[in-house]
Design a protein around this motif. Structure first.
Motif, PDB file in Angstrom:
ATOM      1  N   ILE A 129       0.860  -1.183   0.000  1.00 42.61           N
ATOM      2  CA  ILE A 129       0.000   0.000   0.000  1.00 42.61           C
ATOM      3  C   ILE A 129       0.892   1.227   0.000  1.00 42.61           C
ATOM      4  O   ILE A 129       1.810   1.346   0.817  1.00 42.61           O
ATOM      5  N   LEU A 130       0.634   2.137  -0.910  1.00 45.69           N
ATOM      6  CA  LEU A 130       1.370   3.395  -0.981  1.00 45.69           C
ATOM      7  C   LEU A 130       0.377   4.541  -0.905  1.00 45.69           C
ATOM      8  O   LEU A 130      -0.536   4.633  -1.734  1.00 45.69           O
ATOM      9  N   VAL A 131       0.553   5.392   0.090  1.00 39.49           N
ATOM     10  CA  VAL A 131      -0.298   6.574   0.235  1.00 39.49           C
ATOM     11  C   VAL A 131       0.577   7.810   0.045  1.00 39.49           C
ATOM     12  O   VAL A 131       1.433   8.114   0.884  1.00 39.49           O
ATOM     13  N   ASN A 132       0.369   8.492  -1.061  1.00 45.86           N
ATOM     14  CA  ASN A 132       1.114   9.720  -1.354  1.00 45.86           C
ATOM     15  C   ASN A 132       0.333  10.903  -0.788  1.00 45.86           C
ATOM     16  O   ASN A 132      -0.613  11.397  -1.412  1.00 45.86           O
ATOM     17  N   ASN A 133       0.727  11.313   0.406  1.00 47.67           N
ATOM     18  CA  ASN A 133      -0.042  12.320   1.135  1.00 47.67           C
ATOM     19  C   ASN A 133       0.717  13.618   1.363  1.00 47.67           C
ATOM     20  O   ASN A 133       0.102  14.643   1.658  1.00 47.67           O
ATOM     21  N   ALA A 134       2.030  13.602   1.233  1.00 48.51           N
ATOM     22  CA  ALA A 134       2.830  14.793   1.559  1.00 48.51           C
ATOM     23  C   ALA A 134       2.396  15.987   0.716  1.00 48.51           C
ATOM     24  O   ALA A 134       2.152  15.862  -0.484  1.00 48.51           O
ATOM     25  N   GLY A 135       2.326  17.146   1.353  1.00 49.49           N
ATOM     26  CA  GLY A 135       1.952  18.345   0.619  1.00 49.49           C
ATOM     27  C   GLY A 135       2.251  19.606   1.406  1.00 49.49           C
ATOM     28  O   GLY A 135       2.271  19.588   2.641  1.00 49.49           O
ATOM     29  N   ILE A 136       2.498  20.689   0.691  1.00 52.25           N
ATOM     30  CA  ILE A 136       2.701  22.000   1.299  1.00 52.25           C
ATOM     31  C   ILE A 136       1.879  23.015   0.523  1.00 52.25           C
ATOM     32  O   ILE A 136       1.396  22.741  -0.578  1.00 52.25           O
ATOM     33  N   GLN A 137       1.744  24.216   1.086  1.00 50.24           N
ATOM     34  CA  GLN A 137       0.942  25.268   0.477  1.00 50.24           C
ATOM     35  C   GLN A 137       1.702  26.588   0.559  1.00 50.24           C
ATOM     36  O   GLN A 137       2.496  26.810   1.481  1.00 50.24           O
ATOM     37  N   PHE A 138       1.466  27.450  -0.417  1.00 53.37           N
ATOM     38  CA  PHE A 138       1.975  28.819  -0.400  1.00 53.37           C
ATOM     39  C   PHE A 138       0.998  29.667  -1.183  1.00 53.37           C
ATOM     40  O   PHE A 138       0.534  29.253  -2.253  1.00 53.37           O
ATOM     41  N   VAL A 139       0.681  30.843  -0.664  1.00 51.25           N
ATOM     42  CA  VAL A 139      -0.348  31.694  -1.258  1.00 51.25           C
ATOM     43  C   VAL A 139       0.288  33.001  -1.712  1.00 51.25           C
ATOM     44  O   VAL A 139       0.943  33.692  -0.933  1.00 51.25           O
ATOM     45  N   SER A 140       0.092  33.314  -3.003  1.00 51.61           N
ATOM     46  CA  SER A 140       0.674  34.536  -3.547  1.00 51.61           C
ATOM     47  C   SER A 140       0.068  34.816  -4.920  1.00 51.61           C
ATOM     48  O   SER A 140      -0.251  33.880  -5.655  1.00 51.61           O
ATOM     49  N   PRO A 141      -0.060  36.096  -5.305  1.00 49.90           N
ATOM     50  CA  PRO A 141      -0.418  36.402  -6.691  1.00 49.90           C
ATOM     51  C   PRO A 141       0.614  35.791  -7.634  1.00 49.90           C
ATOM     52  O   PRO A 141       1.805  35.746  -7.311  1.00 49.90           O
ATOM     53  N   VAL A 142       0.164  35.330  -8.781  1.00 45.09           N
ATOM     54  CA  VAL A 142       1.052  34.570  -9.655  1.00 45.09           C
ATOM     55  C   VAL A 142       2.265  35.385 -10.099  1.00 45.09           C
ATOM     56  O   VAL A 142       3.380  34.855 -10.200  1.00 45.09           O
ATOM     57  N   GLU A 143       2.092  36.702 -10.330  1.00 41.52           N
ATOM     58  CA  GLU A 143       3.229  37.488 -10.797  1.00 41.52           C
ATOM     59  C   GLU A 143       4.265  37.722  -9.696  1.00 41.52           C
ATOM     60  O   GLU A 143       5.403  38.103  -9.973  1.00 41.52           O
ATOM     61  N   GLU A 144       3.871  37.474  -8.445  1.00 43.19           N
ATOM     62  CA  GLU A 144       4.793  37.619  -7.323  1.00 43.19           C
ATOM     63  C   GLU A 144       5.212  36.273  -6.745  1.00 43.19           C
ATOM     64  O   GLU A 144       5.989  36.209  -5.788  1.00 43.19           O
TER      65      GLU A 144
END
Length: 261
Positions: free
Chosen positions: A87-102
């Motif tokens: 069984i393989l559970v690919n759960n790792a994740g991170i987030q970052f919030v920003s306007p695309v041009e920045e």
């Protein structure tokens, strides 16, 4: 259901959704490799607790899932310790919030590496053994944002849409090999991380706790209720069962109706 003869690798599983999935699999009898960052004492407590509570073998890998060589090493370690990765559970994740041009280029690259490419590298490493045994379960944690978009989250949305596509493609390749591949797409999930954000948001927006929850966090979820980590974990366990052997290539929403609108 029992998974007593099975062994699992769960990435991003030292807290939150990943830890809940690792615990749920262990409760069904599966050996588990947990992975992620955090305080070493807390991680060891969780690892030892899995063994003590459920009578299974649990190991911890500090592999950085932005590094393909470390992902391959983690899967190999699990194969050496357990004899197989079923069984393989690919759960790792991170987030970052920003306007695309920045949006910082290094953040874009990091999010794509951890949220999308890591799943490819882990699948690639685990598949030969699954195919040889003619049994395997691959579960990718996606998001409601694998189906809809949100402003200022370009990298996360792109990665989660990519996870949905990767899931479908690999599922088709493995359809005759006894290996299923699915992704689970939660909406807002109630975790300590989310809970800790509420007081700051109350202060910043001059809102009550209830207003923050209903008008900010749960605005997109018609049920106005958080998904729980236990609910996500229960769905993952079901996908490992024989009853789910004909469910493959799917993107299963668990978002309180978010993507129904």
């Amino acid at each position: 259901m029992t998974l007593c003869s099975k062994s699992a690798v769960v990435t991003g599983s030292t807290s939150g959704i990943g830890l809940a999935i690792a615990r749920a699999l262990a409760k069904e009898g599966a050996n588990v490799l947990i992975n992620g960052f955090g305080d070493p004492h807390d991680i060891e407590k969780e690892r030892a607790g899995l063994e003590a509570e459920f009578g299974i073998k649990a190991v911890y890998s500090p592999a950085d899932v932005s590094r393909p060589d470390q992902i391959a090493g983690m899967v190999h370690e699990a194969q050496e310790v357990f004899g197989a990765v079923d069984i393989l559970v690919n759960n790792a994740g991170i987030q970052f919030v920003s306007p695309v041009e920045e949006f910082p280029v290094e953040k874009w690259d990091q999010i794509l590496a951890i949220n999308l490419s890591s799943a490819f590298h882990a699948i690639r490493a685990a598949l030969p053994g699954m195919k040889a045994r003619k049994w395997g379960r691959i579960i990718n944690t996606a998001s409601a944002l694998s189906l809809v978009a949100s402003p200022f989250k370009s990298a996360y949305v792109a990665a989660k849409h990519g996870i949905a596509g990767l899931t479908k493609s690999v599922a088709l390749e493995l359809a005759t090999h006894g290996v299923t591949v699915n992704c689970v797409s939660p909406g807002y999930v109630w975790t300590p991380l989310v809970e800790r954000q509420i007081p700051d948001t109350m202060k910043a927006r001059n809102m009550t706790r209830e207003q923050v929850i209903n008008d900010i966090l749960l605005e997109a979820q018609p049920t106005k209720q958080f998904v729980t980590v236990e609910q996500v974990a229960a769905l993952a366990v079901f996908l490992c069962s024989d009853a789910a052997s004909q469910i493959t290539g799917t993107n299963l929403s668990m978002d309180g109706g978010w993507t129904a609108e």
